[in-house]
Design a protein around this motif. Structure first.
Motif, short mmCIF file in Angstrom:
data_model
loop_
_atom_site.label_atom_id
_atom_site.label_comp_id
_atom_site.label_asym_id
_atom_site.label_seq_id
_atom_site.Cartn_x
_atom_site.Cartn_y
_atom_site.Cartn_z
N GLU A 89 4.79 -5.53 1.93
CA GLU A 89 4.00 -7.28 2.15
C GLU A 89 3.00 -7.04 1.04
OE1 GLU A 89 0.56 -8.18 5.25
OE2 GLU A 89 1.94 -6.88 6.13
N GLU A 90 2.49 -7.84 0.75
CA GLU A 90 1.65 -7.58 -0.67
C GLU A 90 0.05 -6.58 -0.28
OE1 GLU A 90 -1.71 -10.51 -3.19
OE2 GLU A 90 -0.21 -11.21 -2.16
N GLY A 91 -0.29 -7.36 0.90
CA GLY A 91 -1.44 -6.77 1.31
C GLY A 91 -1.59 -5.33 1.88
N VAL A 92 -0.31 -4.36 2.11
CA VAL A 92 0.30 -2.83 2.35
C VAL A 92 -0.17 -2.69 0.87
CG1 VAL A 92 1.83 -1.56 3.91
CG2 VAL A 92 1.29 -3.74 4.73
N VAL A 93 0.69 -3.15 -0.17
CA VAL A 93 1.39 -2.88 -1.46
C VAL A 93 -0.11 -2.50 -1.77
CG1 VAL A 93 1.83 -2.68 -3.41
CG2 VAL A 93 3.07 -3.48 -1.69
N LEU A 94 -1.83 -3.50 -2.04
CA LEU A 94 -2.01 -3.41 -2.34
C LEU A 94 -3.63 -2.73 -1.78
CD1 LEU A 94 -4.78 -4.80 -4.28
CD2 LEU A 94 -5.16 -6.02 -2.25
N GLN A 95 -3.22 -2.20 0.36
CA GLN A 95 -3.86 -0.99 -0.25
C GLN A 95 -3.88 0.26 0.02
OE1 GLN A 95 -3.33 -1.93 4.56
NE2 GLN A 95 -5.30 -2.28 4.69
N MET A 96 -2.26 0.87 -0.72
CA MET A 96 -1.60 1.61 -1.09
C MET A 96 -2.02 2.13 -1.76
SD MET A 96 -0.73 3.53 1.16
CE MET A 96 0.67 5.03 0.37
N ILE A 97 -2.29 0.93 -3.00
CA ILE A 97 -2.27 1.19 -4.93
C ILE A 97 -4.38 1.15 -4.73
CG2 ILE A 97 -2.97 -0.29 -7.11
CD1 ILE A 97 -0.28 -1.45 -5.68
N ARG A 98 -4.41 0.85 -3.41
CA ARG A 98 -7.12 0.05 -3.57
C ARG A 98 -6.47 2.25 -3.03
NH1 ARG A 98 -7.94 -4.77 -0.87
NH2 ARG A 98 -8.62 -5.97 -2.93
N ALA A 99 -6.19 2.21 -2.53
CA ALA A 99 -6.33 3.78 -1.90
C ALA A 99 -5.90 4.86 -2.78
CB ALA A 99 -5.65 3.84 -0.14
N GLY A 100 -5.49 4.93 -3.80
CA GLY A 100 -5.17 6.09 -4.77
C GLY A 100 -3.30 6.37 -4.55
N ALA A 101 -2.80 5.47 -4.44
CA ALA A 101 -1.50 5.90 -4.67
C ALA A 101 -0.72 5.59 -6.01
CB ALA A 101 -0.69 4.17 -3.85
N LYS A 102 -0.39 6.75 -6.94
CA LYS A 102 -0.05 5.92 -8.28
C LYS A 102 1.21 5.65 -8.99
CE LYS A 102 -3.42 8.95 -9.11
NZ LYS A 102 -4.77 8.28 -9.38
#
Length: 211
Positions: A89-102
């Motif tokens: 899900e796009e929202g989940v991907v975005l949350q992880m990236i925003r959290a700092g996932a590389k």
């Protein structure tokens, strides 16, 4: 040798992933944890054996990947997070990236891609697969020479990488919502993107936004 940790609540899967990583010539597994809190406890209790990179699942009991990544980004930013999940899900991907996932990998990723991703994150600082690019609906690739962003557009991009709504961004930039919508459309067109997640990935890759 880079030190790796695997955080996943599915024991058989996490052990299988650990087995794969142990086959990679320049990586060693130092911890396998069942959730984010268990991993953080390991990090805090083992200052001399902290991993360089962690393969982090997203949805787990006790503490999930988003919360754990946010904590690591704040307290242990030297530990790089590479998300490994079934969540598309796009929202989940975005949350992880925003959290700092590389980077963000799906669990059906091939062994060679996993090794490549680990190496890229350690040497280049990030790695995003074609699958993630598909998830965020990137339309067409444009060369850096074709992209000229104005100062206010860059300011908009930085705000768009946060959790602010477009209305809140408009207030922050002292603009009308309609004007901010115009910035959004102009930036998406220039970068060949269709949504906000793709914008965040672009901003991270180009050092416009640092989680």
């Amino acid at each position: 040798m880079y030190k790796v940790a695997i955080v996943d609540d599915h024991t058989l899967l996490s052990e299988a992933i650990a087995g794969l990583v142990r086959q990679f010539s320049n990586f060693e597994v130092v911890n396998v944890a069942q959730n984010g809190q268990e991993f953080i406890n390991f990090v805090e209790a083992n200052p001399d054996n902290r991993p360089d990179i962690v393969l982090m699942d997203v949805k787990m009991p006790v503490m999930g990947g988003i919360e754990a990544t946010t904590f690591l980004q704040k307290h242990y930013p030297e530990i790089k997070v590479l998300a490994l999940s079934i969540e598309e899900e796009e929202g989940v991907v975005l949350q992880m990236i925003r959290a700092g996932a590389k980077g963000y990998l799906l669990k059906d990723t091939r062994k060679n891609i996993l090794e490549l991703a680990l190496n890229e994150v350690m040497t280049q600082g990030f790695y995003y697969t074609n699958t993630v690019e598909r998830i965020v609906n990137k339309t067409e690739s444009k060369t850096e020479e074709e992209i000229v962003l104005k100062e206010r557009e860059i300011e908009f991009i930085k705000h768009a990488c946060t959790e602010m709504t477009y209305k809140q961004i408009a207030e922050k930039m002292f603009l009308s919502p309609k004007t901010v919508e115009g910035y959004r459309e102009a930036v998406f067109q220039k970068l060949g993107l269709k949504n906000r997640t793709g914008l965040v990935i672009y901003a991270i890759k180009n050092n416009i936004f640092i989680p």
